[in-house]
Write a protein that holds these residues in place. Structure first.
Motif, PDB file in Angstrom:
ATOM      1  N   GLN B  89       0.835  -1.205   0.000  1.00  0.00           N
ATOM      2  CA  GLN B  89       0.000   0.000   0.000  1.00  0.00           C
ATOM      3  C   GLN B  89       0.867   1.252   0.000  1.00  0.00           C
ATOM      4  O   GLN B  89       0.536   2.249  -0.629  1.00  0.00           O
ATOM      5  CB  GLN B  89      -0.915   0.027   1.233  1.00  0.00           C
ATOM      6  N   GLU B  91       3.598   1.725  -1.380  1.00  0.00           N
ATOM      7  CA  GLU B  91       4.234   1.982  -2.670  1.00  0.00           C
ATOM      8  C   GLU B  91       3.336   2.817  -3.589  1.00  0.00           C
ATOM      9  O   GLU B  91       3.790   3.346  -4.596  1.00  0.00           O
ATOM     10  CB  GLU B  91       4.616   0.660  -3.341  1.00  0.00           C
ATOM     11  N   ARG B  92       2.044   2.955  -3.181  1.00  0.00           N
ATOM     12  CA  ARG B  92       1.156   3.812  -3.985  1.00  0.00           C
ATOM     13  C   ARG B  92       1.591   5.258  -3.814  1.00  0.00           C
ATOM     14  O   ARG B  92       1.984   5.669  -2.722  1.00  0.00           O
ATOM     15  CB  ARG B  92      -0.295   3.647  -3.526  1.00  0.00           C
ATOM     16  N   LYS B  93       1.456   6.018  -4.879  1.00  0.00           N
ATOM     17  CA  LYS B  93       2.000   7.377  -4.913  1.00  0.00           C
ATOM     18  C   LYS B  93       1.483   8.256  -3.779  1.00  0.00           C
ATOM     19  O   LYS B  93       2.253   8.927  -3.094  1.00  0.00           O
ATOM     20  CB  LYS B  93       1.664   8.026  -6.253  1.00  0.00           C
ATOM     21  N   PHE B  94       0.159   8.235  -3.556  1.00  0.00           N
ATOM     22  CA  PHE B  94      -0.433   9.154  -2.582  1.00  0.00           C
ATOM     23  C   PHE B  94       0.089   8.867  -1.175  1.00  0.00           C
ATOM     24  O   PHE B  94       0.526   9.772  -0.459  1.00  0.00           O
ATOM     25  CB  PHE B  94      -1.963   9.035  -2.623  1.00  0.00           C
ATOM     26  N   SER B  96       2.744   7.245  -0.317  1.00  0.00           N
ATOM     27  CA  SER B  96       4.182   7.498  -0.263  1.00  0.00           C
ATOM     28  C   SER B  96       4.426   8.991  -0.029  1.00  0.00           C
ATOM     29  O   SER B  96       5.291   9.391   0.744  1.00  0.00           O
ATOM     30  CB  SER B  96       4.801   7.016  -1.568  1.00  0.00           C
ATOM     31  N   TYR B  97       3.613   9.827  -0.691  1.00  0.00           N
ATOM     32  CA  TYR B  97       3.726  11.283  -0.543  1.00  0.00           C
ATOM     33  C   TYR B  97       3.370  11.705   0.892  1.00  0.00           C
ATOM     34  O   TYR B  97       4.060  12.508   1.511  1.00  0.00           O
ATOM     35  CB  TYR B  97       2.798  11.948  -1.566  1.00  0.00           C
ATOM     36  N   TYR B 100       5.962  11.340   3.580  1.00  0.00           N
ATOM     37  CA  TYR B 100       7.053  12.331   3.606  1.00  0.00           C
ATOM     38  C   TYR B 100       6.674  13.556   4.443  1.00  0.00           C
ATOM     39  O   TYR B 100       7.553  14.243   4.962  1.00  0.00           O
ATOM     40  CB  TYR B 100       7.371  12.809   2.180  1.00  0.00           C
ATOM     41  N   ASN B 170      13.285   1.880   1.419  1.00  0.00           N
ATOM     42  CA  ASN B 170      14.394   1.933   0.458  1.00  0.00           C
ATOM     43  C   ASN B 170      15.338   0.760   0.626  1.00  0.00           C
ATOM     44  O   ASN B 170      15.763   0.145  -0.348  1.00  0.00           O
ATOM     45  CB  ASN B 170      15.167   3.250   0.613  1.00  0.00           C
TER      46      ASN B 170
END
Lengths: 239, 284
Positions: B89, B91-94, B96-97, B100, B170
């Protein structure tokens, strides 16, 4: 028959990657499988290993259906294309990995690992970490780690693909010796015609998800679709 | 030419990175022995003896170490659990954002958020009052400025946990733990054995230096313990600044003693951490 693969099929989305795979293999034999990239070879091995679930079909090992068994219960070891070693363990511990899982006594583990280190010509390398070993040494450790668990079936996915010509030749000889010494039954995927002929007791050719296993090496060589004749003609034309 | 630019780089590093630190450290040592300072009269061991005899520094050091350790344990443990359970889950863009975002929150802001949320007059106290769980604000448990440093640990975790989630993500990819786990399974490992023998050792071995550095960072954190900590014991930086800034000028040297001891301990730890390791023939 030791390994029986019956009607094995796998699709990813709409693309059928492996089609009605049907073949058998006797115990202590090696089946070399040739085929272009993307023809379904790796998916086939992963299905047999239990790492990918087939859509249809079954896999039998010594008469027992293993299709629904978890990978760790099959006693089948799948070896990756690269020499994938555990980076936190030295060569000895990498080889001993499967034995430690079985919680064997330390003395037994040491004895078994030392024996296989000699067979693999890895004397003096046991305490080295993976990043201190050369490509060929890493590949040998990888073999040792698989063989020491005494797998019923060894699945090798282009194991020598990343090695230089000299190391590759030595590894082929070593592999032949090991299969005899440890009575290994294996499926050996390769792109190299010579390697396939050298290592396999039987040869298979995979194309667009279909596998054809030849009766003998001559049948394979004489089949014009495999590319062997083109290869022979090329070398003869140089004379 | 290459040597010249290397020398310039080294000179700049010494000038910016070493000289100010060495000067400040030298100043602190001189102050701690009474050699400099407004009311100091010359070399004395009086301040060192006073700090060692009072035991407040060591109590504060232990208190800080325990808080830093618990915060790291929760953050590292939580991050490992998240990677283990929700890696796909994340690894999905949202998502992951989103992970941060907490990294951009300064310590002081995290401390105020924690105060606003968990103090007796804060957000959760009000919810608890409106739901009828508490009748007065006093009944709401002490979650900030409390004896168990819950507020500090919460704020530390808010800042540190997302960092470790991203770090472990990572390392998981770079070290190909997915493939190694499958391989371990093929060699006969059960799921819990894969976690114990592959997932945890690789991730922890590859990141332990950063974990130790974060421990040192939390040990010396200032804003969060200042806002969310209690009167006594205090975390190290708060104690040291309190001593140095106090009105009793004769006590300032004791603050410098604490600063010197803390610096020596942390420097020794850092030197041990970065001591050169032996390299093998094929190591890259």
């Amino acid at each position: 028959m030791f390994l029986e693969v019956r009607n094995l099929t796998k699709s990813f989305k709409k693309e059928q990657v492996v089609k009605n795979l049907d073949f058998t293999l006797d115990a202590h034999q090696t089946l070399s499988i040739l085929g272009k990239s993307g023809c379904g070879k790796t998916t086939m091995l992963k299905m047999i290993a239990g790492l990918v679930k087939p859509d249809n079909g079954e896999v039998l090992l010594a008469g027992e259906a293993v299709t629904l068994k978890k990978p760790e219960k099959r006693n089948i070891v799948y070896l990756y294309q690269e020499d994938l070693l555990f980076p936190h363990l030295n060569a000895f511990e990498n080889i001993a990995f499967g034995l430690r899982l079985k919680k064997l006594p330390q003395a037994k583990i040491t004895e078994e690992v030392d024996k296989i280190i000699v067979s693999l010509e890895l004397e003096g390398q046991a305490t080295k970490m993976p990043n201190q070993l050369s490509g060929g040494q890493r590949q040998r450790v990888s073999f040792g780690r698989a063989i020491i668990t005494n797998p019923s079936l060894l699945l090798l996915d282009e194991p020598f693909g990343s090695l230089d010509a000299g190391t590759r030749k030595r590894m082929q000889t070593l592999f032949q010796n090991l299969t005899k010494t440890y009575n290994i039954t294996s499926l050996f995927i390769t792109h190299d015609l010579k390697e396939a002929l050298l290592i396999g007791d039987k040869i298979g050719f995979m194309k667009a998800g279909n596998l054809k296993v030849y009766e003998d090496k001559n049948a394979f060589i004489n089949d014009t679709t495999t590319g062997v004749q083109e290869e022979i003609n090329f070398w003869e034309s140089l004379n | 030419m290459k040597n010249k630019s290397e020398n310039i780089s080294l000179g700049l590093f010494v000038l910016i990175g070493v000289v100010p630190f060495a000067a400040a450290f030298g100043y602190a040592i001189l102050y701690s022995f009474g050699i400099i300072g407004v009311v100091n009269t010359g070399f004395t061991l009086e301040f060192w003896k006073a700090v060692i005899a009072s035991g407040e520094f060591f109590k504060s050091f232990l208190y800080s170490a325990v808080i830093a350790f618990i915060s790291l344990l929760i953050s590292v443990g939580g991050a490992l659990w998240i990677i283990l359970k929700f890696r796909n889950q994340l690894e999905r863009k949202f998502l992951s954002y989103i992970s941060y975002l907490p990294l951009a929150i300064p310590g002081v802001v995290a401390a105020f958020f924690t105060l606003q949320l968990f103090s007796k007059g804060g957000f959760f106290s009000r919810i608890s009052y409106n739901l009828g769980w508490t009748e007065t604000t006093v009944e709401f448990p002490d979650l900030v400025n409390d004896a168990y440093a819950i507020g500090i640990i919460l704020a530390f975790t808010t800042i540190v946990l997302p960092f470790f989630v991203l770090l472990f993500m990572n390392v998981y990819k770079n070290e190909r733990i997915q493939e190694l786990s499958i391989l371990a399974q093929a060699l006969g490992a059960k799921k819990n054995q894969v976690v114990r023998k592959v997932f945890l050792p690789i991730l922890l071995q590859k990141t332990w230096v950063l974990i130790v550095l974060y421990f040192i960072f939390l040990l010396g954190a200032y804003e969060i313990p200042l806002i969310l900590g209690q009167e006594a014991p205090q975390m190290l930086s708060v104690l040291i600044i309190r001593e140095i800034k106090q009105y009793d000028l004769t006590k300032i040297s004791e603050g410098y003693v604490a600063a010197v001891i803390y610096t020596v301990i942390v420097t020794l730890a850092a030197i041990m951490l970065f001591l050169p390791k032996k390299h093998g023939a094929y190591e890259t």
